[in-house]
Design a protein around this motif. Sequence first.
Motif, short mmCIF file in Angstrom:
data_model
loop_
_atom_site.label_atom_id
_atom_site.label_comp_id
_atom_site.label_asym_id
_atom_site.label_seq_id
_atom_site.Cartn_x
_atom_site.Cartn_y
_atom_site.Cartn_z
N ARG A 52 -8.21 13.59 -27.79
CA ARG A 52 -8.96 13.03 -27.29
C ARG A 52 -10.11 12.15 -28.22
O ARG A 52 -9.86 10.69 -28.88
CB ARG A 52 -9.41 12.80 -25.89
CG ARG A 52 -7.78 13.03 -24.94
CD ARG A 52 -8.02 12.66 -23.46
NE ARG A 52 -9.30 13.47 -23.22
CZ ARG A 52 -8.70 14.60 -22.64
NH1 ARG A 52 -7.31 15.06 -22.73
NH2 ARG A 52 -9.52 16.26 -22.33
N ARG A 53 -11.25 12.54 -28.47
CA ARG A 53 -11.93 12.04 -29.41
C ARG A 53 -11.42 11.58 -30.30
O ARG A 53 -11.67 10.58 -30.97
CB ARG A 53 -13.20 13.31 -29.01
CG ARG A 53 -14.32 13.64 -28.11
CD ARG A 53 -15.27 14.17 -28.37
NE ARG A 53 -15.23 15.06 -28.96
CZ ARG A 53 -14.72 16.90 -28.26
NH1 ARG A 53 -15.06 16.60 -27.24
NH2 ARG A 53 -14.49 17.60 -29.25
N LEU A 54 -11.09 12.30 -31.10
CA LEU A 54 -10.42 11.51 -32.46
C LEU A 54 -9.88 10.80 -32.76
O LEU A 54 -9.60 9.99 -33.53
CB LEU A 54 -9.23 13.12 -32.93
CG LEU A 54 -9.91 14.56 -33.52
CD1 LEU A 54 -8.71 15.24 -34.14
CD2 LEU A 54 -10.58 13.43 -35.42
N ILE A 55 -8.79 10.53 -31.60
CA ILE A 55 -7.70 9.67 -32.10
C ILE A 55 -8.07 8.58 -31.09
O ILE A 55 -8.39 7.19 -31.87
CB ILE A 55 -6.89 9.87 -30.33
CG1 ILE A 55 -5.34 10.44 -30.89
CG2 ILE A 55 -5.65 8.30 -29.85
CD1 ILE A 55 -4.68 11.55 -30.34
N LEU A 56 -9.17 8.20 -30.69
CA LEU A 56 -10.39 6.81 -29.48
C LEU A 56 -11.36 6.74 -30.51
O LEU A 56 -11.97 5.69 -30.77
CB LEU A 56 -11.11 7.21 -28.59
CG LEU A 56 -9.85 6.94 -27.03
CD1 LEU A 56 -10.43 7.63 -25.73
CD2 LEU A 56 -9.21 6.52 -27.30
N GLY A 57 -12.10 7.59 -31.55
CA GLY A 57 -12.48 7.30 -32.75
C GLY A 57 -12.09 7.06 -33.45
O GLY A 57 -12.89 6.25 -33.92
N GLY A 58 -11.09 6.89 -33.83
CA GLY A 58 -10.31 6.09 -34.82
C GLY A 58 -9.89 4.91 -35.09
O GLY A 58 -8.94 4.37 -36.09
#
Length: 416
Positions: A52-58
């Motif tokens: 989730r952090r990866l997707i939202l951060g990117g």
Amino acid sequence: MNTTRGNDYYALLARHDAMRLRRQMLSPGAVAAPDRTTAGGAHRPPCDEADRRLILGGLHLVTPFDDLITHLYEVMFGRWPYLRSLFPDSMTFQRQHLAQVFGYLTDRLDRPDEVAATFTRLGRDHRKLGVRPAHYEAFEAALCEALRARAGARWTAELEGAWLRMLRFAVGAMVAGADAAITEPPAWHATVVGHELRRPDLAVLRVRTHERYPYRAGQYGALEAPSLPHAWRQYSMACAPRADDEIEFHVRRTGAGGVSEALVSRTRVGDTLRLGPAAGTMTLDGHLTHDLLLVAGGTGLAPFKALVDELGTRPPGDRRVHLFVGARHRADLYDRDWLADVERRRPWLRVLPVFGGTPATVAAVRRHGERLGLDWSGRAAAVSGPPEMVRATVAELRDLGLPADRIRHDPLPGAP
């Protein structure tokens, strides 16, 4: 699209499904049930907190989604040209729909049950398009290439892995939904038996399905016009299920070149339409324990005609139903004969036309309740019409104390 070739394709799919169903009936254990831990079940989320952090951060690398989606379809149709025949000639609506899907997924990474339920329904519905699991594999490969192209050098293997896990969760739910619906047709054929122009831009269609079409009053289905293959739009059924398999739809033309124009201006008695599976939760509970408040705008009247039909078959009891019908002008009340007659035939129903658009309709609901001392908070409510009208009315009803779980409406833009 070549019509003969398209018909051959759908006939092949129908034979394939029939053979699968026959094997399943003869050997119940031969077709395994979908793995609910991976195909849309609640046991495994679409991605973990790190994903989730990866997707939202990117997300800023691939949004807005317009360029990503354009590149995706260029890749997919370039590598697999035969897939183009499964899509409508105009891809405008399809691109908008896919952007909504991506937005929906990335907004709900922490709500796997909701995502699973939504994409299970989409999988059932997508059977009418001729979609098969192999097509999802082509879509995944094209999406990966489009993501890399859109994000450029800042794209990473970790980001791609997170996106793939999110996508595969949704696809798993869609495959499970399609498998669960194998006993029903992908789509129903219906012959137009009535086409009445109530205004230059609005038609009331009556169709008779070639076989029984299962639905409930208050639901909607997607229609495909013969002149626009693979282009589908959702319309509410305007009558409760009937013994003669006849269904009524209210269609307002919303633009040039689309399904609504084809249905209003280019459809004739005798034409054959296709109808997708019924959906929607704006239906009556088995035992109606509350009085009803119905608020309609424009062709949003259609599902409430169906609900009133159904209520007319139930014992009257002491229920009360108020139906507000909003319109900009008196001439916009395209179903005036029904409105004038139904109140006489249904003594438990009060029909209240309101002129002036959304603000006037919302204000009338509050004003009428105050004038007659009606407590809307004790009712069950349903709202149908243009999205801005639905949002404003729902907000007003919540302000009047009506709990959210007793207010129903069809999906608003933003949900796939």
